[in-house]
Design a protein around this motif. Structure first.
Motif, PDB file in Angstrom:
ATOM      1  N   PHE A  76      44.835  32.597  41.654  1.00  0.00           N
ATOM      2  CA  PHE A  76      43.464  32.566  41.499  1.00  0.00           C
ATOM      3  C   PHE A  76      42.842  34.319  42.428  1.00  0.00           C
ATOM      4  O   PHE A  76      42.837  34.186  43.551  1.00  0.00           O
ATOM      5  N   PHE A  77      42.780  35.484  41.949  1.00  0.00           N
ATOM      6  CA  PHE A  77      42.382  36.364  42.287  1.00  0.00           C
ATOM      7  C   PHE A  77      41.134  37.633  42.027  1.00  0.00           C
ATOM      8  O   PHE A  77      41.705  37.142  40.888  1.00  0.00           O
ATOM      9  N   PRO A  78      40.273  37.867  42.275  1.00  0.00           N
ATOM     10  CA  PRO A  78      39.610  38.899  41.939  1.00  0.00           C
ATOM     11  C   PRO A  78      40.049  40.432  41.859  1.00  0.00           C
ATOM     12  O   PRO A  78      40.842  40.871  41.998  1.00  0.00           O
ATOM     13  N   PRO A  79      39.821  40.852  41.224  1.00  0.00           N
ATOM     14  CA  PRO A  79      40.815  41.933  40.860  1.00  0.00           C
ATOM     15  C   PRO A  79      40.837  43.197  42.363  1.00  0.00           C
ATOM     16  O   PRO A  79      39.677  42.789  42.693  1.00  0.00           O
ATOM     17  N   VAL A  80      41.628  43.368  42.580  1.00  0.00           N
ATOM     18  CA  VAL A  80      41.274  44.763  43.299  1.00  0.00           C
ATOM     19  C   VAL A  80      41.807  45.865  43.295  1.00  0.00           C
ATOM     20  O   VAL A  80      41.962  46.409  42.260  1.00  0.00           O
ATOM     21  N   THR A  81      40.257  46.465  44.359  1.00  0.00           N
ATOM     22  CA  THR A  81      40.451  48.438  44.624  1.00  0.00           C
ATOM     23  C   THR A  81      40.403  49.099  45.161  1.00  0.00           C
ATOM     24  O   THR A  81      40.716  47.838  46.298  1.00  0.00           O
ATOM     25  N   GLY A  82      41.472  49.997  45.159  1.00  0.00           N
ATOM     26  CA  GLY A  82      41.856  50.715  46.897  1.00  0.00           C
ATOM     27  C   GLY A  82      40.917  51.387  46.633  1.00  0.00           C
ATOM     28  O   GLY A  82      40.053  52.199  45.434  1.00  0.00           O
ATOM     29  N   GLY A  83      40.518  52.795  47.209  1.00  0.00           N
ATOM     30  CA  GLY A  83      40.344  54.771  47.948  1.00  0.00           C
ATOM     31  C   GLY A  83      40.304  54.792  48.813  1.00  0.00           C
ATOM     32  O   GLY A  83      41.472  54.555  50.476  1.00  0.00           O
TER      33      GLY A  83
END
Length: 83
Positions: A76-83
């Motif tokens: 289970f994990f939160p959505p991953v964002t990057g930048g």
């Protein structure tokens, strides 16, 4: 049946651990999520249906209706964002 459960990022923090082995009668990832939510207020908040939570079964992204079998690994994990 025994399964391995892994938690990542903010869910890991809320659950107080990164992984655990569980004895469960859950038949799907969604039923397992419900079982985990029933364990504590912190788990209920971290895995709540209104929150964006991603799920993986044996390292493949899945939906809540994915069927479980003994020895599976669920993450289970939160959505991953990057930048």
């Amino acid at each position: 049946m025994n399964i391995s459960v892994r938690y990542f990022a903010s869910i890991r923090e809320a659950m107080g651990q990164g992984s655990e082995t569980l004895q469960t009668s859950a038949t799907s990832v969604g039923v397992l999520r419900e079982e985990l939510m029933a364990r504590s207020a912190a788990a209920a908040a971290a895995l709540a249906h209104g929150k964006a939570v991603r799920m993986a079964l044996n390292q493949d992204m899945c939906q809540s209706d994915a069927l479980l079998k003994a020895g599976d690994e669920v993450a289970f994990f939160p959505p991953v964002t990057g930048g």
